[in-house]
Design an enzyme around this catalytic site. Structure first.
Site, PDB file in Angstrom:
ATOM      1  N   SER A   1     -34.160  24.782 -44.940  1.00  0.00           N
ATOM      2  CA  SER A   1     -34.223  23.663 -44.006  1.00  0.00           C
ATOM      3  C   SER A   1     -35.665  23.480 -43.521  1.00  0.00           C
ATOM      4  CB  SER A   1     -33.263  23.943 -42.840  1.00  0.00           C
ATOM      5  OG  SER A   1     -33.024  22.772 -42.119  1.00  0.00           O
TER       6      SER A   1
ATOM      7  N   ARG B   1     -27.158  19.759 -29.421  1.00  0.00           N
ATOM      8  CA  ARG B   1     -26.715  20.814 -30.338  1.00  0.00           C
ATOM      9  C   ARG B   1     -25.381  20.438 -30.993  1.00  0.00           C
ATOM     10  NH1 ARG B   1     -28.216  24.704 -33.791  1.00  0.00           N
ATOM     11  NH2 ARG B   1     -26.846  26.503 -33.759  1.00  0.00           N
TER      12      ARG B   1
ATOM     13  N   ASP C   1     -24.331  19.653 -48.976  1.00  0.00           N
ATOM     14  CA  ASP C   1     -25.364  19.438 -47.952  1.00  0.00           C
ATOM     15  C   ASP C   1     -25.743  17.964 -47.937  1.00  0.00           C
ATOM     16  OD1 ASP C   1     -27.603  19.348 -46.348  1.00  0.00           O
ATOM     17  OD2 ASP C   1     -28.644  21.002 -47.328  1.00  0.00           O
TER      18      ASP C   1
ATOM     19  N   HIS D   1     -24.875  21.967 -45.052  1.00  0.00           N
ATOM     20  CA  HIS D   1     -26.265  22.411 -44.946  1.00  0.00           C
ATOM     21  C   HIS D   1     -26.346  23.877 -44.520  1.00  0.00           C
ATOM     22  CE1 HIS D   1     -30.519  22.239 -44.298  1.00  0.00           C
ATOM     23  NE2 HIS D   1     -30.413  22.478 -43.013  1.00  0.00           N
ATOM     24  N   ASP D   2     -25.399  24.303 -43.698  1.00  0.00           N
ATOM     25  CA  ASP D   2     -25.384  25.690 -43.220  1.00  0.00           C
ATOM     26  C   ASP D   2     -25.199  26.726 -44.329  1.00  0.00           C
ATOM     27  OD1 ASP D   2     -25.994  25.834 -40.598  1.00  0.00           O
ATOM     28  OD2 ASP D   2     -23.941  25.937 -39.837  1.00  0.00           O
TER      29      ASP D   2
END
Lengths: 377, 198
Positions: free
Chosen positions: A148, A218, A314, A347-348
């Protein structure tokens, strides 16, 4: 705050001219190391963290008491094997885990910088961390690795220092922050700045905390780190500790409760101004533009061997954007490998237990080290 | 190692720059890397194969030859290898031209649909041939554009593509294909191996 003061730091004495024009010096870089630097000093790996990461990828973070953010990938016998490699991990400037950032005290006012902190860029972060190599007297790293925003730093590092790393692994990243990503970051920043407690960035000196705004930022960001399929499978429409809808705005659904929890734990460990500054740095990142529209030129003259990794689900830094880096490298005949890992975790994925990903990194690192540094007998 | 790979390797000069298109699990690449040239990379569509290549320490890009050859500059490789894959592309002609744009030379191998066993299958059984080199049934074969060695030679001749080496492989038997023996080799070869220049 005292606990943060006690973290391991390197004070950079040199002057660093930032992209915004300001010059900084005598600034702290909080860092940790894992493993041992060998005699030849050729087993060093610099890892770069993502937006909300820090210098604690492994073990227990002494501030949060939580496991490091890359515990799956880094440690003894893991993909980034600390029995074999010497890993350096620093908190980026602009961050809030001990490095020079908006919560640092401005000596001219004796108050936290807050919004007076200079706007920093990915380039500034990388140039700052490069000073750590002098500290360890490492002339050339074996690897630079990051996912990232960490991946963006990998790209910038190789561009700035074309022969300071044998191999580079940019993961789930981009060479140029997209409009969608800028938009999502702006959403987070507006949530923070809309919180009255933000107080134009002066909340620390005025004893306030924009925790509601930061939590919303967040929550929004967290959704972007997951895939639709992953969310559906994990939460679906499951209800939170209740048998029926309550016809109100409590967290009826598990996904709501989960996001609220993610927001609430985040504000305990992260500084709202750091969030503003670091997301800005990501938005400003456009390596292609730095080289007048030709990304290939960013890597011209570099002998670094690249291995680029993306993930199928992602949508934040999709395969297509990672592939653009591959294409730019191929255009100049650079040594580049690429794989798209199948994963539903969005994405994680790069932070999670995704065996195909972890095996690829492990095999690439071990084979490359063998080929470059362990001459065959 | 497969006889086919031995022949391909023998065509390659030391320390040349090589791209293996559709490199599979990297068997040929590994041999070339260890014995002929360190400067080799692969392009492979299957994720599983890419993983296996990485395990072997090979440089591989996951991608589709029909879409992803465009990113390589003109003549950026001395050799571009395409082993038994040409017939599986939607547009083999376009791929072949791309190989010859990216590479100074292309090494292309073709499973020969003109081999006598294939002809016998079709002639006497009246069914689509299934052989060692063509192991799939008509309904699950990836091969969209099967051709014979003669077809391929004609194809190249019509386009002024120079066949600088033409080799026949039948079992372990290796021989050269020439104008004079083309009809015969078209009957006896299981595989044609061609070095091509534009």
């Amino acid at each position: 705050m005292n606990k943060i003061d006690n973290l391991k730091k390197y004070i950079v004495k040199d002057k660093l001219k930032l992209d915004c024009g300001k010059e900084i010096s005598n600034f702290p870089l909080a860092y940790e190391t894992f493993g041992k630097l060998n005699e030849g000093k050729n087993n060093g790996i610099l890892i770069f963290h993502a937006l909300t990461g820090d210098q604690f990828p492994y073990g227990i973070n002494p501030i949060t008491n939580k496991e490091g953010w890359w515990n799956y990938a880094l440690g003894p016998n893991k993909a980034i094997d600390t029995n074999k490699f010497f890993v350096i991990s620093a908190n980026v400037i602009g961050g809030c885990m001990g490095s020079f950032g908006p919560s640092s005290i401005d000596p001219s006012t004796n108050k936290p910088y807050g919004s007076n902190f200079p706007v920093i860029t990915i380039n500034d972060m990388v140039n700052a961390q490069n000073f750590l190599l002098d500290h360890f007297k490492i002339k050339k790293l074996f690897a630079v690795i990051g996912g990232s925003m960490g991946g963006m730093q990998v790209l910038q590092f190789v561009s700035n220092f074309p022969n300071k790393a044998d191999v580079a692994i940019p993961i789930a990243c981009t060479a140029s922050h997209s409009a969608q990503n800028i938009a999502l970051n702006e959403l987070g920043r507006q949530a923070i700045m809309a919180d009255k407690e933000w107080d134009k960035g002066k909340y620390l000196e005025n004893g306030k905390s924009p925790s509601k705004g930061l939590a919303v930022a967040r929550m929004a960001a967290h959704i972007t780190y997951l895939s639709k399929k992953g969310l559906q499978e994990k939460f679906g429409r499951k209800l939170q500790e209740r048998d029926a809808l309550k016809f109100g705005f409590d967290a009826d659904f598990q996904i709501e409760s989960y996001l609220r929890y993610q927001g609430s734990v985040f504000v305990d460990r992260f500084d709202a101004n750091s969030y503003l500054y670091i997301t800005r740095a990501m938005d400003y990142f456009d390596l292609t533009k730095q080289f007048n529209g030709n990304l290939s030129d960013a890597f011209k003259g570099s002998k670094t061997k690249f291995f680029i990794i993306s993930f199928t689900s992602d949508w934040l830094y999709p395969t297509s954007e990672n592939r653009e880096i591959v294409i730019a490298l191929n255009a100049i005949g650079a040594d580049v490998g690429f794989i798209e890992i199948t994963s539903d975790k969005g994405h994680d994925s790069f932070l999670l237990n995704v065996p195909d990903f972890l095996n690829s990194v492990k095999n690439f690192l071990n084979n490359s080290y063998k080929n470059i540094h362990e001459a065959r007998v | 190692m497969k006889q086919e790979f031995k022949i391909i390797s023998s065509l390659i000069n030391e320390n040349s720059k090589i791209l293996d298109v559709g490199c599979g699990n990297g068997e040929l690449m590994k041999y070339i890397l260890e014995n002929i040239s360190k400067n080799i990379r692969g392009l492979e569509i299957s994720k599983k194969n890419v993983q296996e290549c990485i395990e072997k320490g090979l440089t591989v890009i996951e991608g589709n030859a029909e879409l992803d050859l465009g990113q390589f500059p003109d003549k950026s490789f001395n050799y571009v290898i395409l082993s038994q894959t040409l017939q599986a592309f939607l547009n083999p002609e376009k791929v072949l031209y791309e190989l010859l744009r990216v590479g100074k030379k292309a090494i292309v191998t073709i499973p020969n649909f003109g081999h006598w066993k294939v002809r016998v299958d079709l002639l006497f059984k009246g069914t689509m041939p299934v052989t060692e080199n063509l192991p799939n049934e008509w309904y699950n074969t990836p091969n969209l554009h099967m051709c014979t060695i003669k077809d391929f030679v004609t194809f190249c001749n019509q386009r002024d593509l120079k066949l600088t080496k033409s080799i026949s492989l039948s079992g372990k038997k290796v021989s050269y294909i020439k104008k004079s023996n083309l009809n015969y080799k078209n009957l006896t070869s299981e595989l044609g191996i061609f070095e091509i220049e534009k």
